[in-house]
Design an enzyme around this catalytic site. Structure first.
Site, PDB file in Angstrom:
ATOM      1  N   LYS A  13      28.912  24.155 -19.524  1.00 20.18           N
ATOM      2  CA  LYS A  13      28.173  23.029 -18.938  1.00 20.18           C
ATOM      3  C   LYS A  13      29.092  22.097 -18.176  1.00 20.18           C
ATOM      4  O   LYS A  13      28.786  21.659 -17.078  1.00 20.18           O
ATOM      5  CB  LYS A  13      27.455  22.137 -19.977  1.00 20.18           C
ATOM      6  CG  LYS A  13      27.033  22.766 -21.231  1.00 20.18           C
ATOM      7  CD  LYS A  13      26.407  21.774 -22.183  1.00 20.18           C
ATOM      8  CE  LYS A  13      27.365  21.232 -23.218  1.00 20.18           C
ATOM      9  NZ  LYS A  13      28.058  22.250 -24.016  1.00 20.18           N
ATOM     10  N   ARG A  88      21.667  15.327 -27.477  1.00 24.81           N
ATOM     11  CA  ARG A  88      21.993  16.471 -28.320  1.00 24.81           C
ATOM     12  C   ARG A  88      21.135  16.525 -29.567  1.00 24.81           C
ATOM     13  O   ARG A  88      21.274  17.445 -30.361  1.00 24.81           O
ATOM     14  CB  ARG A  88      23.450  16.334 -28.761  1.00 24.81           C
ATOM     15  CG  ARG A  88      24.314  17.473 -28.318  1.00 24.81           C
ATOM     16  CD  ARG A  88      25.704  17.137 -28.794  1.00 24.81           C
ATOM     17  NE  ARG A  88      26.536  16.943 -27.659  1.00 24.81           N
ATOM     18  CZ  ARG A  88      27.583  17.696 -27.385  1.00 24.81           C
ATOM     19  NH1 ARG A  88      27.927  18.670 -28.169  1.00 24.81           N
ATOM     20  NH2 ARG A  88      28.303  17.472 -26.327  1.00 24.81           N
ATOM     21  N   ARG A 127      40.246  27.988 -23.840  1.00 22.54           N
ATOM     22  CA  ARG A 127      40.204  26.751 -23.040  1.00 22.54           C
ATOM     23  C   ARG A 127      41.472  25.926 -23.253  1.00 22.54           C
ATOM     24  O   ARG A 127      41.958  25.749 -24.357  1.00 22.54           O
ATOM     25  CB  ARG A 127      38.998  25.907 -23.448  1.00 22.54           C
ATOM     26  CG  ARG A 127      39.020  24.535 -22.755  1.00 22.54           C
ATOM     27  CD  ARG A 127      37.737  23.783 -22.871  1.00 22.54           C
ATOM     28  NE  ARG A 127      37.209  23.722 -24.205  1.00 22.54           N
ATOM     29  CZ  ARG A 127      35.948  23.410 -24.481  1.00 22.54           C
ATOM     30  NH1 ARG A 127      35.103  23.149 -23.506  1.00 22.54           N
ATOM     31  NH2 ARG A 127      35.531  23.364 -25.734  1.00 22.54           N
ATOM     32  N   ARG A 159      42.209  21.557 -27.228  1.00 24.05           N
ATOM     33  CA  ARG A 159      41.489  20.520 -27.963  1.00 24.05           C
ATOM     34  C   ARG A 159      41.521  20.822 -29.452  1.00 24.05           C
ATOM     35  O   ARG A 159      41.356  21.971 -29.849  1.00 24.05           O
ATOM     36  CB  ARG A 159      40.024  20.476 -27.492  1.00 24.05           C
ATOM     37  CG  ARG A 159      39.807  19.560 -26.318  1.00 24.05           C
ATOM     38  CD  ARG A 159      38.451  19.713 -25.674  1.00 24.05           C
ATOM     39  NE  ARG A 159      37.301  19.715 -26.571  1.00 24.05           N
ATOM     40  CZ  ARG A 159      36.040  19.835 -26.167  1.00 24.05           C
ATOM     41  NH1 ARG A 159      35.771  19.948 -24.853  1.00 24.05           N
ATOM     42  NH2 ARG A 159      35.039  19.849 -27.012  1.00 24.05           N
ATOM     43  N   ARG A 170      30.847  23.610 -35.128  1.00 23.02           N
ATOM     44  CA  ARG A 170      30.134  23.107 -33.939  1.00 23.02           C
ATOM     45  C   ARG A 170      28.955  24.001 -33.578  1.00 23.02           C
ATOM     46  O   ARG A 170      27.891  23.523 -33.182  1.00 23.02           O
ATOM     47  CB  ARG A 170      31.098  22.994 -32.746  1.00 23.02           C
ATOM     48  CG  ARG A 170      32.007  21.783 -32.853  1.00 23.02           C
ATOM     49  CD  ARG A 170      33.204  21.882 -31.938  1.00 23.02           C
ATOM     50  NE  ARG A 170      32.867  21.921 -30.541  1.00 23.02           N
ATOM     51  CZ  ARG A 170      33.679  22.390 -29.591  1.00 23.02           C
ATOM     52  NH1 ARG A 170      34.878  22.856 -29.912  1.00 23.02           N
ATOM     53  NH2 ARG A 170      33.305  22.380 -28.338  1.00 23.02           N
TER      54      ARG A 170
END
Ligand code: AP5
Length: 214
Positions: A13, A88, A127, A159, A170
């Site tokens: 996203k 969310r 990532r 991260r 998550r």
């Protein structure tokens, strides 16, 4: 134009919002980025959010709603925006509806990006991001020109919430708390589903074909 980008962690996203915010000249309002910035600066919101983010849980609705209310009052949001990572939960979705009603405004497109879980995990595990300018890379799919370094020269980091045990949490939170929100927009008849497979450019073209050329 006001756009909402929904989808699981790692679906892409943020990457799509970054590309399309340039294309449509709209601010990219990413709740995750706002929270990480607050955590870096040690603001009251950042201090409250830290424990939740690091465990892969959602920051409480009342904190998030206050933050978004303030952000949407800023001048650049008057012409429209791409909201990435908000709402969310159903409560956040209802709060957004209230905010929009107060401004006599509406969301033009709600996009739900989807892809299989194996792809999500591959995207998240590779990532890397820049702690200075926020640019996002992927070790395989979007590698930096110079290994381990952002184009701005700063060393890339992974991260903390991209560690495997936190990713699992998550994804569970997404299924329990965000999937009902997707059903909420589906029932309202507002939802456009986009399969987030293929290259970043292919996916952006699919999104643009849904929106038309603004
Ligand atoms: P946030 O930062 O919003 O995390 P997220 O929703 O889990 O989403 P991600 O940033 O992981 O993924 P993305 O879909 O943006 O993927 P990206 O484009 O980077 O939120 C973090 C935390 O903050 C939450 O867990 C929560 O604690 C808190 N929070 C945030 N919002 C909240 C809210 N509203 N309420 C409560 N708490 C909130 O892409 C992933 C990787 O894949 C990248 O490396 C990218 O280069 C690569 N990639 C992208 N597209 C492709 C492609 N097509 N092909 C190959 N690779 C690709």
């Amino acid at each position: 134009m006001r756009l909402l980008f929904l989808g699981a962690p790692g679906v892409g996203k943020g990457t799509q919002a970054e590309v399309l915010s340039r294309h449509y000249d709209l601010p990219h309002i990413a709740m995750g980025d706002i929270i990480r910035e607050a955590m870096r600066k040690g603001t009251p919101v950042g201090l409250e959010a830290k424990a939740y983010v690091e465990k892969g849980q959602l920051v409480p609705d009342e904190v998030i709603i206050k933050v978004i209310r303030e952000r949407l009052k800023e001048g650049d949001a008057k012409k429209g925006y791409i909201l990435d990572g908000f709402p969310r939960t159903i409560r956040q979705g209802e709060a957004l509806t209230e905010i929009l009603e107060q401004e006599d405004a509406k969301i033009d497109h709600v996009v739900n990006f989807f892809v299989d879980e194996e792809t999500l995990v591959k995207r998240i595990s590779g990532r890397r991001s820049c702690p200075s300018c926020g640019k996002v890379y992927h070790l395989v799919y979007r590698p930096p020109a110079c290994e381990g370094q952002c184009d701005c020269g700063v060393d890339l980091i992974q991260r903390k919430d991209d560690r495997p045990e936190t990713v699992k949490s998550r994804l569970g939170v997404y299924k329990n708390e965000t999937l009902p929100l997707i059903e909420y927009y589906e029932k309202k008849g507002d939802l456009q589903n986009i399969e987030a497979c293929g290259t970043v450019e292919e996916i952006s073209k699919n999104v643009q074909s849904v929106f038309g050329s603004a």
